[in-house]
Design a protein around this motif. Structure first.
Motif, short mmCIF file in Angstrom:
data_model
loop_
_atom_site.label_atom_id
_atom_site.label_comp_id
_atom_site.label_asym_id
_atom_site.label_seq_id
_atom_site.Cartn_x
_atom_site.Cartn_y
_atom_site.Cartn_z
N GLU A 142 33.47 75.56 51.41
CA GLU A 142 33.69 74.33 50.65
C GLU A 142 32.73 74.28 49.47
OE1 GLU A 142 33.35 70.83 53.02
OE2 GLU A 142 35.45 70.89 53.65
N GLY A 143 33.17 73.59 48.42
CA GLY A 143 32.32 73.34 47.26
C GLY A 143 32.53 71.92 46.78
N THR A 144 31.66 71.43 45.92
CA THR A 144 31.79 70.07 45.38
C THR A 144 31.53 70.07 43.88
OG1 THR A 144 29.47 69.54 45.84
CG2 THR A 144 31.09 68.99 47.55
N PHE A 145 32.21 69.18 43.19
CA PHE A 145 31.98 68.94 41.76
C PHE A 145 32.01 67.44 41.51
CE2 PHE A 145 33.81 73.30 40.65
CZ PHE A 145 32.60 73.80 40.20
N GLU A 146 31.25 67.00 40.52
CA GLU A 146 31.37 65.63 40.01
C GLU A 146 32.33 65.69 38.83
OE1 GLU A 146 30.06 62.73 40.92
OE2 GLU A 146 28.81 63.41 42.58
N ILE A 147 33.51 65.09 38.99
CA ILE A 147 34.55 65.19 37.97
C ILE A 147 34.63 63.88 37.17
CG2 ILE A 147 36.99 65.66 37.54
CD1 ILE A 147 35.42 67.98 38.81
N PRO A 148 34.55 63.95 35.83
CA PRO A 148 34.67 62.73 35.02
C PRO A 148 36.07 62.12 35.13
CG PRO A 148 34.70 64.68 33.63
CD PRO A 148 34.36 65.15 35.01
N ILE A 149 36.11 60.80 35.08
CA ILE A 149 37.39 60.09 35.18
C ILE A 149 37.99 59.90 33.79
CG2 ILE A 149 38.50 57.92 35.86
CD1 ILE A 149 36.23 57.64 37.95
N THR A 150 39.27 60.18 33.67
CA THR A 150 40.00 59.98 32.42
C THR A 150 40.99 58.83 32.60
OG1 THR A 150 39.85 62.33 31.87
CG2 THR A 150 41.53 61.05 30.72
N ILE A 151 40.94 57.84 31.69
CA ILE A 151 41.87 56.72 31.73
C ILE A 151 42.98 56.98 30.71
CG2 ILE A 151 42.17 54.23 31.63
CD1 ILE A 151 40.18 55.06 33.73
N LEU A 152 44.21 57.00 31.18
CA LEU A 152 45.36 57.30 30.31
C LEU A 152 46.07 56.01 29.87
CD1 LEU A 152 46.93 60.22 32.40
CD2 LEU A 152 45.32 60.42 30.50
N ASN A 153 46.71 56.11 28.70
CA ASN A 153 47.63 55.07 28.20
C ASN A 153 46.99 53.71 27.97
OD1 ASN A 153 49.93 56.85 28.27
ND2 ASN A 153 49.99 56.55 30.50
N ILE A 154 45.72 53.69 27.55
CA ILE A 154 45.10 52.41 27.20
C ILE A 154 45.58 51.99 25.81
CG2 ILE A 154 42.93 51.20 26.79
CD1 ILE A 154 41.54 53.16 28.61
N PRO A 155 46.15 50.80 25.66
CA PRO A 155 46.60 50.34 24.34
C PRO A 155 45.42 50.20 23.37
CG PRO A 155 47.55 49.01 26.10
CD PRO A 155 46.50 49.86 26.73
N ASN A 156 45.71 50.30 22.09
CA ASN A 156 44.66 50.23 21.07
C ASN A 156 43.94 48.88 21.06
OD1 ASN A 156 45.19 52.84 20.21
ND2 ASN A 156 46.74 52.17 18.73
N ASN A 157 44.64 47.83 21.47
CA ASN A 157 44.04 46.50 21.43
C ASN A 157 43.37 46.09 22.74
OD1 ASN A 157 46.38 46.33 22.88
ND2 ASN A 157 46.99 44.33 22.07
N VAL A 158 43.20 47.06 23.64
CA VAL A 158 42.59 46.77 24.94
C VAL A 158 41.31 47.57 25.10
CG1 VAL A 158 42.84 46.99 27.45
CG2 VAL A 158 44.77 46.21 26.06
N GLU A 159 40.25 46.87 25.51
CA GLU A 159 38.99 47.54 25.85
C GLU A 159 38.65 47.21 27.28
OE1 GLU A 159 35.64 47.70 23.09
OE2 GLU A 159 36.86 46.50 21.71
N LEU A 160 38.21 48.20 28.00
CA LEU A 160 37.80 47.95 29.38
C LEU A 160 36.65 48.87 29.75
CD1 LEU A 160 39.06 50.50 31.16
CD2 LEU A 160 41.15 49.17 31.02
N ASN A 161 35.94 48.43 30.76
CA ASN A 161 34.87 49.24 31.33
C ASN A 161 35.22 49.53 32.78
OD1 ASN A 161 32.52 50.66 31.55
ND2 ASN A 161 31.16 48.86 31.58
#
Length: 230
Positions: free
Chosen positions: A142-161
């Motif tokens: 077994e192995g492990t990685f810390e994988i960054p999360i990608t957020i898809l399809n965020i509208p241009n007028n929306v900001e989120l954390n």
């Protein structure tokens, strides 16, 4: 010989009282037929046909600790033809192997296993009586990685954390391929469209594995929380 054909049951019925003369003709004049028993023969018949069906492996393969087969157990051929009366073979959808169990497996599997037709007529035949079972068995880790999360399809007028920004992924693979697996072989994605019309306060992340060297992988977390920034 005299026969009666019963087309409904697909049978020929031979009657001694009508067929004795033909028997005497075949046996010769020196033979005197006193009686024939049984005096009636029921002979089933059908249109000879064939049907190709998959082979189902009836097995339990337990690997020793630290061993596995990347591509699992393979069977050849993976399908066979059943030959017999059309009416009988139409009821059969697959053929099973005899029970086949292996325990504490550490080496490659290379076995010949017989097929069986359970609860089927003895008149049915198979194009193959046996199949070959193979598997390439290797040491696994077994192995492990810390994988960054990608957020898809965020509208241009929306900001989120969102939190967390990374998810730990545990993957399982052959020891010989361990050094060849990179972080880029994994992606963790969340889709804005999944929450845009709901009241959910979290994303459900999806793990994508691009390497065929990884037998299995799982995320250590199945929720990604978010807040809108006004």
């Amino acid at each position: 010989m005299e026969t009666i054909t019963n087309s409904k049951d697909n049978t020929y019925i031979w009657l001694a009282e009508k067929g004795t003369y033909d028997l005497k003709q075949q046996l010769g004049q020196m033979v005197d037929i006193v009686s024939v028993k049984p005096d009636t023969l029921v002979l089933p018949y059908g249109i000879l046909s064939f049907k190709k069906v998959p082979v189902v492996l009836k097995s339990k393969v337990n690997y020793a600790s630290g061993y596995d087969a990347l591509y699992g157990v393979k069977i050849r051929p993976d399908s066979v033809k059943i030959i017999g009366a059309e009416q009988e073979i139409s009821k059969i959808d697959f053929v099973e192997t005899i029970p086949f169990d292996l325990n504490e497996v550490k080496t490659n599997i290379n076995e010949i296993v017989s097929l069986e037709l359970l609860n089927a007529s003895e008149r049915l035949k198979l194009s193959e009586e046996n199949i070959k079972i193979t598997a390439e068995v290797e040491k696994f880790t077994e192995g492990t990685f810390e994988i960054p999360i990608t957020i898809l399809n965020i509208p241009n007028n929306v900001e989120l954390n969102y939190f967390p920004k990374h998810i730990k992924v545990v993957y399982y693979l052959s020891l010989k391929d361990y050094k060849n697996i990179k972080v880029n072989d994994f992606r963790v994605e969340c889709n804005y469209n999944d929450i845009s019309k709901t009241e959910k306060s979290f994303f459900v992340p999806k793990l994508i594995v691009s390497s065929d060297k990884v037998k299995s992988a799982r995320m250590k977390q199945n929720k990604v929380e978010y807040i809108f920034i006004k």
